[in-house]
Design an enzyme around this catalytic site. Sequence first.
Site, PDB file in Angstrom:
ATOM      1  N   CYS A  75       0.813  -1.220   0.000  1.00  0.00           N
ATOM      2  CA  CYS A  75       0.000   0.000   0.000  1.00  0.00           C
ATOM      3  C   CYS A  75       0.845   1.267   0.000  1.00  0.00           C
ATOM      4  CB  CYS A  75      -1.008  -0.013   1.142  1.00  0.00           C
ATOM      5  SG  CYS A  75      -0.341   0.075   2.811  1.00  0.00           S
ATOM      6  N   HIS A 126      -3.343   0.352   7.021  1.00  0.00           N
ATOM      7  CA  HIS A 126      -3.419   0.307   5.567  1.00  0.00           C
ATOM      8  C   HIS A 126      -3.620   1.746   5.123  1.00  0.00           C
ATOM      9  CE1 HIS A 126      -4.111  -1.238   1.588  1.00  0.00           C
ATOM     10  NE2 HIS A 126      -5.220  -0.529   1.503  1.00  0.00           N
ATOM     11  N   HIS A 138      -5.691   2.313  -3.912  1.00  0.00           N
ATOM     12  CA  HIS A 138      -4.754   1.660  -2.999  1.00  0.00           C
ATOM     13  C   HIS A 138      -4.326   0.327  -3.572  1.00  0.00           C
ATOM     14  CE1 HIS A 138      -7.915  -1.105  -1.140  1.00  0.00           C
ATOM     15  NE2 HIS A 138      -8.627  -0.291  -1.894  1.00  0.00           N
TER      16      HIS A 138
END
Length: 166
Positions: A75, A126, A138
């Site tokens: 990410c 995240h 993402h």
Amino acid sequence: MRYSFRNILFLAFVALALGGCASSGKLQPGSTPGLQTVPVEASSSEKAQKLWQVFERYRGTPYEYGGTSGNGFDCSGFILTAYQEGLGKQLPRTTTQMLASGDVVHPGEIRPGDVVFFRIGGKEQHAGIYMGGDRFIHASTSAGVIQSSISGYYWKGRLTEARRFD
């Protein structure tokens, strides 16, 4: 009883498959659980347009822990690359480092191009890039580089913080 065990096993698998990258560490003190966004059309931002172009180039690229290239992204690696290629900006490498820098964005003030952070599995983080209109881009562990809805089933209630890197 066997049926219940299978359900639990299935749910555990789904949670792992949907989980974000783990290159981050833990939440910063003072994080704001349930951070809300004000919908903004993605087309209203030149920054967002440049980031959409990078997204289109890498859409579907697989997840790779530590990855920062078209061969695979985690990410924060995707965010780093999107900012470098789309905006000519250098960001910190990990989500922990990103959380420690940039300008804090208060609830209701998130704009396209801001980096948004999610709590996944307790301490893990995240991150993605908010694009307006409830969307963020993402690198997910299950589907690679994708766009998702912040208010979608999995992400709703997990958004904790946002940072702006101008």
